[in-house]
Write an enzyme that holds these catalytic residues in place. Structure first.
Site, PDB file in Angstrom:
ATOM      1  N   LYS A  13       1.062  -1.242  -0.233  1.00 43.60           N
ATOM      2  CA  LYS A  13      -0.084   0.155  -0.229  1.00 43.60           C
ATOM      3  C   LYS A  13       1.203   1.625   0.004  1.00 43.60           C
ATOM      4  O   LYS A  13       0.586   1.781  -0.863  1.00 43.60           O
ATOM      5  CB  LYS A  13      -1.002  -0.226   1.183  1.00 43.60           C
ATOM      6  CG  LYS A  13      -1.760  -1.074   1.187  1.00 43.60           C
ATOM      7  CD  LYS A  13      -2.975  -0.546   2.774  1.00 43.60           C
ATOM      8  CE  LYS A  13      -1.975  -1.007   3.819  1.00 43.60           C
ATOM      9  NZ  LYS A  13      -1.525  -2.013   4.125  1.00 43.60           N
ATOM     10  N   ARG A  88      -9.021   1.100   8.378  1.00 39.72           N
ATOM     11  CA  ARG A  88      -8.865  -0.278   9.190  1.00 39.72           C
ATOM     12  C   ARG A  88      -9.833  -0.496   9.940  1.00 39.72           C
ATOM     13  O   ARG A  88      -9.892  -2.083   9.894  1.00 39.72           O
ATOM     14  CB  ARG A  88      -7.597  -0.497   9.942  1.00 39.72           C
ATOM     15  CG  ARG A  88      -6.362  -0.389   9.243  1.00 39.72           C
ATOM     16  CD  ARG A  88      -5.180  -0.355  10.338  1.00 39.72           C
ATOM     17  NE  ARG A  88      -3.949  -1.725   9.831  1.00 39.72           N
ATOM     18  CZ  ARG A  88      -3.287  -0.352   8.933  1.00 39.72           C
ATOM     19  NH1 ARG A  88      -3.343   0.584   9.081  1.00 39.72           N
ATOM     20  NH2 ARG A  88      -1.801  -2.125   8.405  1.00 39.72           N
ATOM     21  N   ARG A 160      11.743  -2.531  11.166  1.00 42.13           N
ATOM     22  CA  ARG A 160      11.000  -1.889  12.011  1.00 42.13           C
ATOM     23  C   ARG A 160      10.507  -3.225  13.092  1.00 42.13           C
ATOM     24  O   ARG A 160      10.676  -4.664  12.971  1.00 42.13           O
ATOM     25  CB  ARG A 160       8.658  -2.309  11.199  1.00 42.13           C
ATOM     26  CG  ARG A 160       8.583  -0.639  10.662  1.00 42.13           C
ATOM     27  CD  ARG A 160       7.383  -0.387   9.731  1.00 42.13           C
ATOM     28  NE  ARG A 160       6.389  -0.898  10.010  1.00 42.13           N
ATOM     29  CZ  ARG A 160       5.265  -0.671   9.315  1.00 42.13           C
ATOM     30  NH1 ARG A 160       5.496  -0.193   7.908  1.00 42.13           N
ATOM     31  NH2 ARG A 160       4.090  -1.515   9.839  1.00 42.13           N
ATOM     32  N   ARG A 171      -0.549  -9.300  12.927  1.00 43.25           N
ATOM     33  CA  ARG A 171      -1.299  -8.763  12.559  1.00 43.25           C
ATOM     34  C   ARG A 171      -2.037  -8.842  11.489  1.00 43.25           C
ATOM     35  O   ARG A 171      -2.908  -8.061  10.854  1.00 43.25           O
ATOM     36  CB  ARG A 171      -0.097  -8.009  11.717  1.00 43.25           C
ATOM     37  CG  ARG A 171       0.951  -6.953  12.763  1.00 43.25           C
ATOM     38  CD  ARG A 171       1.956  -6.245  12.379  1.00 43.25           C
ATOM     39  NE  ARG A 171       1.764  -5.280  11.651  1.00 43.25           N
ATOM     40  CZ  ARG A 171       2.551  -4.559  10.532  1.00 43.25           C
ATOM     41  NH1 ARG A 171       3.991  -5.523  10.292  1.00 43.25           N
ATOM     42  NH2 ARG A 171       2.297  -3.798   9.974  1.00 43.25           N
TER      43      ARG A 171
HETATM   44  P1  ADP Z   1       2.564  -1.965   3.114  1.00 49.85           P
HETATM   45  O1  ADP Z   1       2.338  -0.122   3.239  1.00 49.85           O
HETATM   46  O2  ADP Z   1       1.124  -2.086   2.888  1.00 49.85           O
HETATM   47  O3  ADP Z   1       2.343  -2.370   4.272  1.00 49.85           O
HETATM   48  P2  ADP Z   1       4.675  -1.805   2.153  1.00 49.85           P
HETATM   49  O4  ADP Z   1       4.788  -0.976   0.926  1.00 49.85           O
HETATM   50  O5  ADP Z   1       5.676  -1.616   2.954  1.00 49.85           O
HETATM   51  O6  ADP Z   1       3.708  -2.056   2.602  1.00 49.85           O
HETATM   52  O7  ADP Z   1       5.107  -2.984   1.257  1.00 49.85           O
HETATM   53  C1  ADP Z   1       6.276  -3.735   1.975  1.00 49.85           C
HETATM   54  C2  ADP Z   1       7.255  -4.579   1.104  1.00 49.85           C
HETATM   55  O8  ADP Z   1       6.602  -5.532   0.739  1.00 49.85           O
HETATM   56  C3  ADP Z   1       8.299  -3.688   0.912  1.00 49.85           C
HETATM   57  O9  ADP Z   1       9.823  -4.051   1.927  1.00 49.85           O
HETATM   58  C4  ADP Z   1       8.661  -2.975  -0.198  1.00 49.85           C
HETATM   59  O10 ADP Z   1       9.839  -2.121  -0.576  1.00 49.85           O
HETATM   60  C5  ADP Z   1       8.025  -4.597  -0.750  1.00 49.85           C
HETATM   61  N1  ADP Z   1       6.746  -4.744  -1.952  1.00 49.85           N
HETATM   62  C6  ADP Z   1       6.050  -3.705  -2.230  1.00 49.85           C
HETATM   63  N2  ADP Z   1       5.575  -4.102  -3.148  1.00 49.85           N
HETATM   64  C7  ADP Z   1       6.129  -5.150  -3.658  1.00 49.85           C
HETATM   65  C8  ADP Z   1       5.868  -5.682  -5.300  1.00 49.85           C
HETATM   66  N3  ADP Z   1       5.018  -5.403  -6.019  1.00 49.85           N
HETATM   67  N4  ADP Z   1       6.730  -6.350  -5.342  1.00 49.85           N
HETATM   68  C9  ADP Z   1       7.732  -7.594  -3.912  1.00 49.85           C
HETATM   69  N5  ADP Z   1       8.222  -6.915  -3.108  1.00 49.85           N
HETATM   70  C10 ADP Z   1       7.233  -5.347  -3.000  1.00 49.85           C
HETATM   71  P1  AMP Z   2       1.382   0.490   8.441  1.00 48.50           P
HETATM   72  O1  AMP Z   2       2.397   1.490   8.723  1.00 48.50           O
HETATM   73  O2  AMP Z   2       0.267   0.962   7.840  1.00 48.50           O
HETATM   74  O3  AMP Z   2       1.586  -1.270   8.333  1.00 48.50           O
HETATM   75  O4  AMP Z   2       0.656   0.776  10.468  1.00 48.50           O
HETATM   76  C1  AMP Z   2       1.455  -0.053  11.658  1.00 48.50           C
HETATM   77  C2  AMP Z   2       0.882  -0.069  12.901  1.00 48.50           C
HETATM   78  O5  AMP Z   2       0.015   1.411  13.070  1.00 48.50           O
HETATM   79  C3  AMP Z   2      -1.078  -0.804  12.793  1.00 48.50           C
HETATM   80  O6  AMP Z   2      -0.312  -2.062  12.852  1.00 48.50           O
HETATM   81  C4  AMP Z   2      -1.495  -0.466  13.521  1.00 48.50           C
HETATM   82  O7  AMP Z   2      -0.634  -0.983  15.012  1.00 48.50           O
HETATM   83  C5  AMP Z   2      -0.787   0.975  13.607  1.00 48.50           C
HETATM   84  N1  AMP Z   2      -2.210   1.312  13.049  1.00 48.50           N
HETATM   85  C6  AMP Z   2      -1.907   2.039  11.933  1.00 48.50           C
HETATM   86  N2  AMP Z   2      -3.133   2.448  10.931  1.00 48.50           N
HETATM   87  C7  AMP Z   2      -3.963   2.270  11.834  1.00 48.50           C
HETATM   88  C8  AMP Z   2      -5.505   2.488  11.491  1.00 48.50           C
HETATM   89  N3  AMP Z   2      -6.142   3.318  10.498  1.00 48.50           N
HETATM   90  N4  AMP Z   2      -6.191   2.325  12.535  1.00 48.50           N
HETATM   91  C9  AMP Z   2      -5.420   1.501  13.981  1.00 48.50           C
HETATM   92  N5  AMP Z   2      -4.314   1.119  14.269  1.00 48.50           N
HETATM   93  C10 AMP Z   2      -3.361   1.679  12.701  1.00 48.50           C
END
Ligand code: ADP
Ligand code: AMP
Length: 214
Positions: A13, A88, A160, A171
């Site tokens: 995302k 969420r 993280r 999660r």
């Molecule tokens: P989210 O915001 O949904 O938690 P991220 O954008 O941080 O996810 O992506 C999660 C991990 O996957 C990161 O390490 C990112 O670099 C990697 N990633 C994102 N999109 C792709 C893709 N299309 N193919 C492979 N790896 C990806």
């Molecule tokens: P993210 O960076 O989107 O993966 O979010 C990391 C963590 O932040 C999540 O696992 C939740 O603990 C908290 N968080 C982020 N966005 C929300 C939301 N909209 N509602 C509740 N918790 C959130």
């Protein structure tokens, strides 16, 4: 253009939201980034949020909704915004809908980045984050130019706290229970679009641009 990014934790995302924000010149609003910035600055909100985040739980709606409702009313959101990680829960989606309705507005798109659970564990275990500028990398699929160093700002990349293996499954469970119902919620509103998030990053983005228009 007002866009919501849906998808499991680690689906991509944030990766896509950053590109959408750059191409369409709208702010990228990530609740996860906002909480992490508050944790880094040791604010009261950060201290509260951390206790939930470290356990893989959602931060309570009452700490989350007002934050977003205030943010989307700022001037830079007038032409639109891309929400990443919010809503969420169904109550968060309803709070967003009500706040926009008061302004005579509604969301345009909810884009579900679809990635099966078996790929998610790999995505999250390889994620490396820059806590200074918010950039995200993957040690295999999207590596930084220099290992452990952010391409954008030169800061150290970290794993993280909530990407530790013991938290990832929690999660995912929370996602299926509390967030996945939003797919039906937005499908019923007629604004849901789905993309195959298992493709390489650029292909996913091309599919999103096809939906949003060039
Ligand atoms: P989210 O915001 O949904 O938690 P991220 O954008 O941080 O996810 O992506 C999660 C991990 O996957 C990161 O390490 C990112 O670099 C990697 N990633 C994102 N999109 C792709 C893709 N299309 N193919 C492979 N790896 C990806
Ligand atoms: P993210 O960076 O989107 O993966 O979010 C990391 C963590 O932040 C999540 O696992 C939740 O603990 C908290 N968080 C982020 N966005 C929300 C939301 N909209 N509602 C509740 N918790 C959130």
């Amino acid at each position: 253009m007002k866009i919501i990014m849906l998808g499991a934790p680690g689906a991509g995302k944030g990766t896509q939201a950053k590109q959408i924000a750059a191409k369409y010149d709208i702010p990228h609003i990530s609740t996860g980034d906002i909480f992490r910035a508050n944790i880094k600055n040791n604010t009261e909100l950060g201290q509260k949020a951390k206790t939930y985040m470290d356990q893989g739980l959602l931060v309570p709606d009452e700490l989350t909704c007002d934050l977003v409702v205030d943010r989307i009313q700022q001037d830079d959101c007038k032409t639109g915004f891309v929400l990443d990680g919010f809503p969420r829960t169904i109550p968060q989606a309803e709070a967003l809908e009500n706040a926009l309705a008061k302004l005579g507005q509604s969301m345009d798109y909810a884009i579900d980045v679809d990635v099966p659970d078996e790929n998610i564990v790999n995505r999250m275990s390889g994620r490396r984050a820059c806590l200074k500028c918010g950039a995200t990398y993957h040690i295999v699929s999207i590596p930084p130019k220099k290992e452990g160093v952010c391409d954008n700002c030169g800061s150290e990349l970290v794993i993280r706290d909530d990407d530790k293996p013991e938290t990832v499954q929690k999660r995912l469970n929370v996602y299926h229970e509390q967030t996945q119902p939003l797919i039906d919620f937005y499908s019923n509103k007629g604004i849901l679009k789905s993309v195959d998030g298992t493709q390489p990053m650029d292909r996913v983005f091309a599919d999103i641009v096809n939906i949003l228009g060039a």
